[in-house]
Design an enzyme around this catalytic site. Sequence first.
Site, PDB file in Angstrom:
ATOM      1  N   THR B  49       0.809  -1.233   0.116  1.00 19.00           N
ATOM      2  CA  THR B  49       0.068   0.020   0.099  1.00 19.00           C
ATOM      3  C   THR B  49       0.946   1.190   0.156  1.00 19.00           C
ATOM      4  OG1 THR B  49      -1.891  -1.273   1.037  1.00 19.00           O
ATOM      5  CG2 THR B  49      -2.101   1.143   1.517  1.00 19.00           C
ATOM      6  N   TYR B 112     -11.854  -5.430  -5.495  1.00 21.45           N
ATOM      7  CA  TYR B 112     -13.244  -4.233  -5.804  1.00 21.45           C
ATOM      8  C   TYR B 112     -14.663  -4.402  -5.220  1.00 21.45           C
ATOM      9  CZ  TYR B 112     -15.768  -1.314  -8.843  1.00 21.45           C
ATOM     10  OH  TYR B 112     -17.028  -0.540  -9.338  1.00 21.45           O
ATOM     11  N   TYR B 142      -2.525 -10.229   3.457  1.00 22.04           N
ATOM     12  CA  TYR B 142      -2.599  -9.566   3.257  1.00 22.04           C
ATOM     13  C   TYR B 142      -4.008  -8.541   3.861  1.00 22.04           C
ATOM     14  CZ  TYR B 142      -1.307  -4.376   3.019  1.00 22.04           C
ATOM     15  OH  TYR B 142      -0.676  -2.789   3.110  1.00 22.04           O
ATOM     16  N   LYS B 172       0.336 -10.023   7.089  1.00 24.20           N
ATOM     17  CA  LYS B 172       0.520  -9.241   7.652  1.00 24.20           C
ATOM     18  C   LYS B 172      -1.008  -8.725   7.800  1.00 24.20           C
ATOM     19  CE  LYS B 172       0.890  -4.022   6.646  1.00 24.20           C
ATOM     20  NZ  LYS B 172       1.634  -3.130   5.126  1.00 24.20           N
TER      21      LYS B 172
END
Lengths: 308, 308
Positions: B49, B112, B142, B172
Amino acid sequence: MSLDTYPRGVLVPAVTPFHADLSVDAERFVDHCRWLLAEGAKGLAVFGTTSEANALSIAERMELLERLIDGGIAADVLQPGTGCCALPDTVALTKHATQKGCFGVLMLPPFYYKGVSDDGLYASITEVIEPVADERLRIYLYHIPPMAGVGFSLPLIERLLKSHRGIVAGIKDSSGDWKYTQALIEAFPGFEVFPGSETYLLDALRLGGAGCISATANVNVAAMDALIRGYKSPHADGMQRALSAIRAAIQKFPLVPANKAILARIHDDDGWNVVRPPLVPLSPDAKNALFASLDALGFRVAQTVPAR
Amino acid sequence: MSLDTYPRGVLVPAVTPFHADLSVDAERFVDHCRWLLAEGAKGLAVFGTTSEANALSIAERMELLERLIDGGIAADVLQPGTGCCALPDTVALTKHATQKGCFGVLMLPPFYYKGVSDDGLYASITEVIEPVADERLRIYLYHIPPMAGVGFSLPLIERLLKSHRGIVAGIKDSSGDWKYTQALIEAFPGFEVFPGSETYLLDALRLGGAGCISATANVNVAAMDALIRGYKSPHADGMQRALSAIRAAIQKFPLVPANKAILARIHDDDGWNVVRPPLVPLSPDAKNALFASLDALGFRVAQTVPAR
């Protein structure tokens, strides 16, 4: 699509069919798009949310667009979705669609980061317009906060129109918030506003809306087109009620697999049910419940069903 | 990265530098990654990110990864982000990273569609494992619901571990919810859990966490590494308080441009401030406020600043 008529009509976010191995079924896609136009669609907003566009690679989208045009579908009825998270992808798809003669593109904002500023969203549109550098470019903003998590505010649209009027041509409003749709139509005369659901079709037409771009147009476009042609008739309110009831029945289920399940039933072909992850097909129970509620409403596809 | 040591340490989601024209500055990226390793990073979670990975095309990501390896950075310290919305993209990036020898990949779920089922998310991971078909593949999930809008539930992870233990290697956790991080560490022994913020680093280490993967490691990795090396020392709590104070000061601002602003200051080079839309650079006022609060905390980069 004739630019001389208004409202424009129904643009269909055509579903994307897949083979059982999840590869794209381009042949079935072209057939489906032809059928939609025969049923009354005035345009095809291919590569939208209902099309699972964000589950397609850039190369897959470009190839599918070319297959449609090569398959005899006029480019000037096409409004492909081209807005991606990555600016280079949005530029590539927008340039490709414009060069192919599409009448416009439907542009999602970059949708990964949340809480971004209007300045950042403004830049994400203008930084596409400049490298595309094509006077034919017409951008329709795609406002769908429930999926994208970001959207286009009225001040942002005003700013885009001030600097890029003629290029920024309209919006699909899938906020589900009629007051916002109304504000858009009233604030920007000449800016084409398409509600993202036929539930708001008649209200939008009466205010000067451009038509609608709706998931369920994949299975019910003829009835939507009939309302657009007859929205000034005494039957309009009844037609809207019928449309809204069918929409309500379908949207009790996830819209993409529900549309595909209905198409599988229409065409008597289970191959229609394939979706890409993270979507999943409707369960047999869900399908039965969906079909029962549609049957209770007397729902049937209005026009011809092509043989495959 | 040695697989024999535990905890693994800090993995840095290295920021991606851009030229003023928004093209990728690969040379600066390689320099930055080298510097992070010199500062104490045990690995590089590139294309996260903080790296604006979702603003990069697939080709840009592949090229940058190759530039790192060609630039002398060992592939086995790399954990590139490879999770995209489109399955073909995720497969292509994952296959590429694994073939290049990266020790793992950090996999966002397709982000999405919202409200998707665990069945759909399960398929979105397993449908990558099968075509990649490489026994070296190690997937780190993630989990970042504030951005992705979807995430990995405990039952979903349990199911993934049941069918793909060894391949699904860790997570994560950028939920910002310590209770969730704790539940992950406790539920799945041997599963590597990296909090997405150093605020939870000491707590995680004491429970058996693997280290952390944090945006602000771009500018403060040495202090995080020091805590990991010294987490059993009597100074650990004080080190954690200092880390948390710096993190709190930085995260009052958008993390990507804030990190880049700090790097611009460290390197005395405004070229660091470029971000891709929809992000925007910090305003001069915001930069001044950020730097003042860091100065008040006595923040300075602990190790050497390389000349450019």
